[in-house]
Design a protein around this motif. Sequence first.
Motif, PDB file in Angstrom:
ATOM      1  N   ASP A 176       0.839  -1.194   0.000  1.00  0.00           N
ATOM      2  CA  ASP A 176       0.000   0.000   0.000  1.00  0.00           C
ATOM      3  C   ASP A 176       0.872   1.240   0.000  1.00  0.00           C
ATOM      4  O   ASP A 176       0.578   2.239  -0.646  1.00  0.00           O
ATOM      5  N   LEU A 177       1.983   1.175   0.731  1.00  0.00           N
ATOM      6  CA  LEU A 177       3.054   2.170   0.666  1.00  0.00           C
ATOM      7  C   LEU A 177       4.375   1.416   0.634  1.00  0.00           C
ATOM      8  O   LEU A 177       4.617   0.552   1.481  1.00  0.00           O
ATOM      9  N   ASP A 178       5.233   1.719  -0.328  1.00  0.00           N
ATOM     10  CA  ASP A 178       6.589   1.180  -0.398  1.00  0.00           C
ATOM     11  C   ASP A 178       7.546   2.359  -0.352  1.00  0.00           C
ATOM     12  O   ASP A 178       7.730   3.060  -1.354  1.00  0.00           O
ATOM     13  N   ILE A 179       8.129   2.599   0.801  1.00  0.00           N
ATOM     14  CA  ILE A 179       8.978   3.773   0.995  1.00  0.00           C
ATOM     15  C   ILE A 179      10.434   3.337   1.042  1.00  0.00           C
ATOM     16  O   ILE A 179      10.828   2.510   1.881  1.00  0.00           O
ATOM     17  N   VAL A 180      11.240   3.887   0.137  1.00  0.00           N
ATOM     18  CA  VAL A 180      12.662   3.586   0.090  1.00  0.00           C
ATOM     19  C   VAL A 180      13.381   4.454   1.118  1.00  0.00           C
ATOM     20  O   VAL A 180      13.211   5.672   1.146  1.00  0.00           O
ATOM     21  N   ILE A 205       9.959  -4.234   7.108  1.00  0.00           N
ATOM     22  CA  ILE A 205      11.214  -3.796   6.487  1.00  0.00           C
ATOM     23  C   ILE A 205      11.863  -4.970   5.775  1.00  0.00           C
ATOM     24  O   ILE A 205      11.762  -6.126   6.203  1.00  0.00           O
ATOM     25  N   GLY A 206      12.544  -4.666   4.678  1.00  0.00           N
ATOM     26  CA  GLY A 206      13.155  -5.713   3.868  1.00  0.00           C
ATOM     27  C   GLY A 206      14.601  -5.977   4.243  1.00  0.00           C
ATOM     28  O   GLY A 206      15.060  -5.652   5.340  1.00  0.00           O
ATOM     29  N   ILE A 207      15.338  -6.550   3.299  1.00  0.00           N
ATOM     30  CA  ILE A 207      16.753  -6.885   3.499  1.00  0.00           C
ATOM     31  C   ILE A 207      17.584  -5.626   3.295  1.00  0.00           C
ATOM     32  O   ILE A 207      17.395  -4.883   2.323  1.00  0.00           O
ATOM     33  N   SER A 208      18.530  -5.403   4.203  1.00  0.00           N
ATOM     34  CA  SER A 208      19.361  -4.202   4.138  1.00  0.00           C
ATOM     35  C   SER A 208      20.331  -4.284   2.966  1.00  0.00           C
ATOM     36  O   SER A 208      20.928  -5.331   2.695  1.00  0.00           O
ATOM     37  N   ASN A 209      20.495  -3.162   2.279  1.00  0.00           N
ATOM     38  CA  ASN A 209      21.462  -3.076   1.189  1.00  0.00           C
ATOM     39  C   ASN A 209      22.848  -2.669   1.676  1.00  0.00           C
ATOM     40  O   ASN A 209      23.775  -2.589   0.871  1.00  0.00           O
ATOM     41  N   ALA A 210      22.997  -2.368   2.958  1.00  0.00           N
ATOM     42  CA  ALA A 210      24.286  -1.943   3.514  1.00  0.00           C
ATOM     43  C   ALA A 210      24.518  -2.657   4.841  1.00  0.00           C
ATOM     44  O   ALA A 210      23.574  -3.092   5.504  1.00  0.00           O
ATOM     45  N   ARG A 211      25.779  -2.756   5.214  1.00  0.00           N
ATOM     46  CA  ARG A 211      26.175  -3.382   6.460  1.00  0.00           C
ATOM     47  C   ARG A 211      27.013  -2.405   7.279  1.00  0.00           C
ATOM     48  O   ARG A 211      27.545  -1.431   6.740  1.00  0.00           O
ATOM     49  N   VAL A 212      27.098  -2.685   8.575  1.00  0.00           N
ATOM     50  CA  VAL A 212      27.890  -1.833   9.456  1.00  0.00           C
ATOM     51  C   VAL A 212      29.325  -1.762   8.944  1.00  0.00           C
ATOM     52  O   VAL A 212      29.940  -2.787   8.628  1.00  0.00           O
ATOM     53  N   GLY A 213      29.858  -0.536   8.857  1.00  0.00           N
ATOM     54  CA  GLY A 213      31.206  -0.318   8.351  1.00  0.00           C
ATOM     55  C   GLY A 213      31.238   0.166   6.919  1.00  0.00           C
ATOM     56  O   GLY A 213      32.279   0.665   6.457  1.00  0.00           O
ATOM     57  N   ASP A 214      30.136   0.008   6.184  1.00  0.00           N
ATOM     58  CA  ASP A 214      30.079   0.503   4.807  1.00  0.00           C
ATOM     59  C   ASP A 214      30.069   2.025   4.800  1.00  0.00           C
ATOM     60  O   ASP A 214      29.495   2.668   5.694  1.00  0.00           O
ATOM     61  N   ASN A 243      17.205   0.542   2.210  1.00  0.00           N
ATOM     62  CA  ASN A 243      16.199  -0.488   2.448  1.00  0.00           C
ATOM     63  C   ASN A 243      14.854   0.037   1.984  1.00  0.00           C
ATOM     64  O   ASN A 243      14.744   1.169   1.489  1.00  0.00           O
ATOM     65  N   THR A 244      13.819  -0.792   2.164  1.00  0.00           N
ATOM     66  CA  THR A 244      12.450  -0.407   1.844  1.00  0.00           C
ATOM     67  C   THR A 244      11.528  -0.851   2.968  1.00  0.00           C
ATOM     68  O   THR A 244      11.637  -1.987   3.454  1.00  0.00           O
ATOM     69  N   VAL A 245      10.639   0.048   3.367  1.00  0.00           N
ATOM     70  CA  VAL A 245       9.619  -0.276   4.351  1.00  0.00           C
ATOM     71  C   VAL A 245       8.277  -0.284   3.632  1.00  0.00           C
ATOM     72  O   VAL A 245       7.940   0.684   2.935  1.00  0.00           O
ATOM     73  N   SER A 246       7.526  -1.354   3.793  1.00  0.00           N
ATOM     74  CA  SER A 246       6.251  -1.511   3.092  1.00  0.00           C
ATOM     75  C   SER A 246       5.105  -1.616   4.085  1.00  0.00           C
ATOM     76  O   SER A 246       5.192  -2.372   5.057  1.00  0.00           O
ATOM     77  N   ARG A 247       4.051  -0.871   3.811  1.00  0.00           N
ATOM     78  CA  ARG A 247       2.820  -1.028   4.584  1.00  0.00           C
ATOM     79  C   ARG A 247       1.952  -2.031   3.849  1.00  0.00           C
ATOM     80  O   ARG A 247       1.562  -1.810   2.702  1.00  0.00           O
TER      81      ARG A 247
END
Length: 379
Positions: A59-63, A180-189, A201-205
């Motif tokens: 319903d909402l896909d927010i990057v 929330i989906g799979i992160s595109n970044a990791r700690v230290g990037d 990432n993307t958060v979807s309602r």
Amino acid sequence: MDTTSKPNFFWSLIVFLSLFSACKKEEKQAPPPIPAPFITVVAKDVPIYKEFAAQTFGDLDIVLTARVDGILTGIHFKEGERVRKGQLLYTIDPLEYETKVEQVKGQVATSQSNLANAEEELKRIRPLADMNAVSKRELDAAVAKAKAARSNYESAQASLRNQQLERSYCNILSPIDGVIGISNARVGDYISRMGNSSKLNTVSRLDKVRVRFTISEAEYLEYRKKKSLTSDSASNDIELLLSDGSVHPYKGVLNFADAKIDPTTGTMTIETTFPNPDNNLRSGQFSKVRALIQNQKGAIAIPQKAVTELQGIYQVLIIDNENKIQVRIVEVGAKVGQDWVINKGLNVGDKVAIVGSLFIQPGSVVTPVPYSPEAKKVQ
């Protein structure tokens, strides 16, 4: 006993046995009529559905996009889980931005002190100017100095707010309640506000999902005449068929139809909305939409297995009043489940043979047997 009568007796016996054998062969050559399942043609209202390849969207896909540069120092969620609005998701090293905030705070303090001195100077000179103890030029200079000091102070405050805002961008919060989906970044990037690395990432309602599919220009014109998919009514009978063959338990409604036909593909995009209270659906799923196109009144529908096709000509087998098989050419319409709508060639009351794999020739005499889809095939 006359010996001449013995050969006549044997010849009579041979002739009798030959005739008896011939009769037995004739009996074998005349088997009983083959049982032929049939249905009686009736007219009924038939809902016509059509399926379209579709894809789901939240319903909402927010990057979640980084708005500052820096090293990613923290990830504060579990991928694929629900998050709350305002929840801290990522942190970027804030040291550089905190230093800038402190620097601008010093500038604000300096400009505030200069403003206070300029206003005190103006308060001192104004009464003297009223008594003509100082010149008008000195008064004008004091007024200008106070105005400049105030402008510098307000500019420093604006710069401080901007630096504080950039500092706040080091903490990336969830904009909505959602998944929330799979992160595109990791700690230290190293995260940059420019390019693909900015998309974290993307958060979807997902309490509702949007499902989009396309129809051709010809289909659009046909459906528009029937006032179906592109009608203004929101109460459309629309189902969502999932990739495993199951049907989503909630019906969808028409959300919108695009305002134009895509000239590159010749198609129009249609969007529907489906409730998703159980969170079974996810954004990006491939599925099918089954939409009610038309409710055909007084239609004739027969099982598809009763229709055969040869070089584009469709035909069915009719059992006439003498229980003989007759061929009837028909014009077929839409397929509905296991049935086929017949537009022309059949009349109400006709007996249509459902022969399946039975070898029955036109003109054969059969024994009509009422057809039942659950019944075993007649051997």
